[in-house]
Write a protein that holds these residues in place. Structure first.
Motif, mmCIF file in Angstrom:
data_model
loop_
_atom_site.group_PDB
_atom_site.id
_atom_site.type_symbol
_atom_site.label_atom_id
_atom_site.label_comp_id
_atom_site.label_asym_id
_atom_site.label_seq_id
_atom_site.Cartn_x
_atom_site.Cartn_y
_atom_site.Cartn_z
ATOM 1 N N ILE A 273 -49.792 98.817 -6.385
ATOM 2 C CA ILE A 273 -49.221 98.245 -5.086
ATOM 3 C C ILE A 273 -50.464 97.618 -4.336
ATOM 4 C CG2 ILE A 273 -48.188 98.973 -2.975
ATOM 5 C CD1 ILE A 273 -46.775 101.295 -4.798
ATOM 6 N N TYR A 274 -50.423 96.506 -4.170
ATOM 7 C CA TYR A 274 -51.938 95.954 -4.052
ATOM 8 C C TYR A 274 -52.745 96.495 -2.950
ATOM 9 C CZ TYR A 274 -55.450 92.172 -3.908
ATOM 10 O OH TYR A 274 -56.644 91.283 -3.620
ATOM 11 N N LYS A 275 -53.982 97.037 -3.336
ATOM 12 C CA LYS A 275 -54.989 97.259 -2.216
ATOM 13 C C LYS A 275 -54.264 98.942 -1.594
ATOM 14 C CE LYS A 275 -58.202 94.107 -1.950
ATOM 15 N NZ LYS A 275 -59.184 93.239 -1.028
ATOM 16 N N GLN A 276 -53.115 99.105 -1.970
ATOM 17 C CA GLN A 276 -52.821 100.959 -1.393
ATOM 18 C C GLN A 276 -52.784 101.748 -2.466
ATOM 19 O OE1 GLN A 276 -49.754 100.608 1.737
ATOM 20 N NE2 GLN A 276 -49.754 98.502 1.615
ATOM 21 N N HIS A 277 -52.169 101.531 -3.547
ATOM 22 C CA HIS A 277 -51.896 102.496 -4.564
ATOM 23 C C HIS A 277 -52.317 102.178 -6.093
ATOM 24 C CE1 HIS A 277 -49.876 105.352 -2.176
ATOM 25 N NE2 HIS A 277 -49.333 104.331 -1.583
ATOM 26 N N ILE A 278 -53.294 102.827 -6.886
ATOM 27 C CA ILE A 278 -53.404 102.423 -8.171
ATOM 28 C C ILE A 278 -52.571 102.983 -8.960
ATOM 29 C CG2 ILE A 278 -55.262 103.120 -9.907
ATOM 30 C CD1 ILE A 278 -57.275 103.605 -7.494
ATOM 31 N N PRO A 279 -51.944 102.512 -10.105
ATOM 32 C CA PRO A 279 -51.028 102.685 -10.917
ATOM 33 C C PRO A 279 -51.636 104.065 -11.811
ATOM 34 C CG PRO A 279 -52.197 100.816 -11.958
ATOM 35 C CD PRO A 279 -52.685 100.755 -10.579
ATOM 36 N N ALA A 280 -50.630 104.943 -12.361
ATOM 37 C CA ALA A 280 -51.034 106.106 -13.039
ATOM 38 C C ALA A 280 -51.775 106.021 -14.291
ATOM 39 C CB ALA A 280 -49.773 107.075 -13.186
ATOM 40 N N VAL A 281 -51.334 104.859 -14.873
ATOM 41 C CA VAL A 281 -51.826 104.567 -16.110
ATOM 42 C C VAL A 281 -51.857 103.153 -16.410
ATOM 43 C CG1 VAL A 281 -50.805 106.455 -17.556
ATOM 44 C CG2 VAL A 281 -49.488 104.342 -17.671
ATOM 45 N N ASN A 282 -52.686 102.601 -17.284
ATOM 46 C CA ASN A 282 -52.557 100.952 -17.611
ATOM 47 C C ASN A 282 -51.645 100.773 -18.941
ATOM 48 O OD1 ASN A 282 -52.977 98.492 -18.484
ATOM 49 N ND2 ASN A 282 -55.176 98.287 -18.357
ATOM 50 N N GLY B 170 -60.982 83.053 -17.668
ATOM 51 C CA GLY B 170 -61.368 83.768 -16.737
ATOM 52 C C GLY B 170 -61.519 85.360 -16.684
ATOM 53 N N THR B 171 -61.936 86.036 -15.833
ATOM 54 C CA THR B 171 -61.858 87.381 -15.823
ATOM 55 C C THR B 171 -61.619 87.974 -14.700
ATOM 56 O OG1 THR B 171 -64.172 87.416 -15.141
ATOM 57 C CG2 THR B 171 -63.955 87.217 -17.517
ATOM 58 N N GLY B 172 -61.033 89.593 -14.502
ATOM 59 C CA GLY B 172 -60.938 90.021 -13.393
ATOM 60 C C GLY B 172 -59.716 89.355 -12.737
ATOM 61 N N GLN B 173 -59.675 89.066 -11.267
ATOM 62 C CA GLN B 173 -58.494 88.605 -10.771
ATOM 63 C C GLN B 173 -58.251 87.118 -11.145
ATOM 64 O OE1 GLN B 173 -56.614 90.401 -7.982
ATOM 65 N NE2 GLN B 173 -57.740 92.135 -9.271
ATOM 66 N N TYR C 288 -55.147 93.327 -19.739
ATOM 67 C CA TYR C 288 -55.215 93.885 -20.971
ATOM 68 C C TYR C 288 -56.518 93.697 -21.316
ATOM 69 C CZ TYR C 288 -54.501 94.320 -26.209
ATOM 70 O OH TYR C 288 -54.557 94.696 -27.664
ATOM 71 N N ASN C 289 -57.431 94.519 -21.490
ATOM 72 C CA ASN C 289 -58.906 94.253 -21.620
ATOM 73 C C ASN C 289 -59.657 93.617 -20.764
ATOM 74 O OD1 ASN C 289 -58.944 96.041 -23.865
ATOM 75 N ND2 ASN C 289 -58.528 94.409 -25.302
ATOM 76 N N ASN C 290 -59.296 93.659 -19.536
ATOM 77 C CA ASN C 290 -59.791 93.048 -18.457
ATOM 78 C C ASN C 290 -59.991 93.643 -17.130
ATOM 79 O OD1 ASN C 290 -60.373 90.477 -16.600
ATOM 80 N ND2 ASN C 290 -58.140 90.584 -15.940
ATOM 81 N N GLU C 291 -61.321 93.913 -17.023
ATOM 82 C CA GLU C 291 -61.674 94.933 -15.796
ATOM 83 C C GLU C 291 -61.532 94.127 -14.458
ATOM 84 O OE1 GLU C 291 -65.522 97.653 -14.930
ATOM 85 O OE2 GLU C 291 -65.878 96.186 -16.163
ATOM 86 N N THR C 292 -61.212 94.797 -13.346
ATOM 87 C CA THR C 292 -61.114 94.695 -11.927
ATOM 88 C C THR C 292 -61.103 95.714 -11.315
ATOM 89 O OG1 THR C 292 -60.332 93.054 -10.463
ATOM 90 C CG2 THR C 292 -58.657 94.444 -12.012
ATOM 91 N N TYR C 293 -60.790 95.653 -9.935
ATOM 92 C CA TYR C 293 -60.837 96.783 -9.081
ATOM 93 C C TYR C 293 -59.479 97.553 -9.408
ATOM 94 C CZ TYR C 293 -59.102 92.885 -6.007
ATOM 95 O OH TYR C 293 -58.289 91.709 -5.515
ATOM 96 N N SER C 294 -59.472 98.841 -9.489
ATOM 97 C CA SER C 294 -58.368 99.462 -9.848
ATOM 98 C C SER C 294 -56.981 99.238 -8.829
ATOM 99 C CB SER C 294 -58.696 101.126 -9.907
ATOM 100 O OG SER C 294 -59.668 101.210 -10.815
#
Length: 252
Positions: A155-164, A118-121, A142-148
Motif C-alpha cells: 500500500i504505497y509508502k504506507q504498508h509493506i506486504p507480508a511476503v513477496n 530497468g531496475t527498481g521502480q 521478481y528479483n528486483n530490489e526496491t524500497y519495501s
C-alpha cells in the motif's frame, strides 16, 4: 480460620453456585432457542472458476472493450486492447472507471512486461487506486530490489506486504482486494479510517491495514474529508503493464 479466609471460601462457593446455575439453565434450554432464521442471506452464484465474477459482480473489464473506462478528462481510452487484455500506452495517461464506488471487493489481474534493462521502480510500474486515492502498487518485483513500501503489493509508502508473492514478468498475477472506505464526521474529522485487505496470487499480504490518508509520493498522508464514492483508477507510469478480468462487488 481468619476472617479473610472465610470470605475467600464463601466467594468460591458463590462462584461455583453461579456457574452451576448457568450450566443448569443452558441444559434446560431447547436447541431451537439459539437458532436465528432471519434475515436470510441473498443467494449469490459463485463464478464458474477461480477468478470468474460471481452473479452480483459489476464487470469492469471482460477483455472486449473500454466501455466502463475513460481518461480523467472524460475522453476515450487510448490504451491498447489485445487478446482480452488492456495494456498501458505510455504517455496517454491513467484511466478510471466511469462509475464511482465506495467500499468494494475488487478482483484484478495484471502482468508486468519483460524487463528492458530497468531496475527498481523503473520496471513494470503501475498502480491500482481505490477511490482514486489509495494505491496498491503494481511493479515487477521478481528479483528486483526496491524500497519495501514501494514494491508490488505494497500500500504505497504506507504498508509493506507480508511476503513477496511475485511471479516472473510476463506471467499473469492477481490482486483480490477488500477496501473499506473512510467515514468522516460532520466537522470533517475522521470517524473511521480506510482499511485494505489484499491477497496477491492467493496469498494474504495485508489484513485490514489502516490507511493514514490518500497515497502521496512526498511527505506524509493526511485525510481531507469528502462525500460519496470515487472511481477505481489505473496508473500510466510509462510502462506497458497489462490488465484483464476486472470486476468488483459493492459492499456499502
Amino acid at each position: 480460620m481468619t476472617e479473610f479466609t472465610s470470605f475467600a471460601v464463601a466467594l468460591s462457593v458463590a462462584l461455583v453456585f453461579f456457574v452451576t446455575s448457568c450450566v443448569a439453565q443452558d441444559n434446560q434450554m431447547e436447541p431451537e432457542e439459539t437458532e436465528v432464521w432471519e434475515p436470510v442471506p441473498e443467494k449469490v452464484e459463485p463464478g464458474s472458476s477461480y477468478g470468474a465474477p460471481p452473479s452480483d459482480a459489476i464487470v469492469l473489464f471482460d477483455g472486449s472493450d473500454f466501455s466502463q473506462w475513460q481518461h480523467p478528462d472524460g475522453s476515450e481510452v487510448q490504451w491498447t486492447l489485445n487478446d482480452g487484455a488492456m495494456t498501458v500506452k505510455p504517455g496517454t495517461g491513467g484511466i478510471e472507471t466511469k462509475q464511482d464506488f465506495g467500499s468494494v471487493q475488487l478482483h484484478i489481474e495484471w502482468r508486468a512486461p519483460e524487463p528492458e534493462g530497468g531496475t527498481g521502480q523503473d520496471r513494470g510500474n503501475s498502480g491500482v487506486f481505490l477511490q482514486d486515492r489509495y494505491e496498491v502498487q503494481v511493479l515487477d518485483s521478481y528479483n528486483n530490489e526496491t524500497y519495501s513500501n514501494g514494491m508490488a503489493g505494497s500500500i504505497y509508502k504506507q504498508h509493506i506486504p507480508a511476503v513477496n508473492a511475485a511471479k516472473a514478468p510476463g506471467e499473469w498475477q492477481t490482486y483480490d482486494i477488500v477496501f473499506e472506505a473512510p467515514v468522516f464526521n460532520d466537522d470533517g474529522t475522521v470517524a473511521q479510517p480506510a482499511y485494505l485487505t489484499v491477497f496477491w496470487n492467493g496469498i494474504m499480504i495485508h489484513h485490514k491495514a489502516e490507511l493514514k490518508g490518500p497515497t502521496v509520493y512526498i511527505g506524509h498522508p493526511e485525510y481531507e474529508p469528502y462525500e460519496g464514492g470515487a472511481p477505481i483508477s489505473l496508473q500510466d507510469h510509462s510502462h506497458e503493464v497489462s490488465f484483464r478480468n476486472i470486476w468488483l462487488r459493492e459492499l456499502d
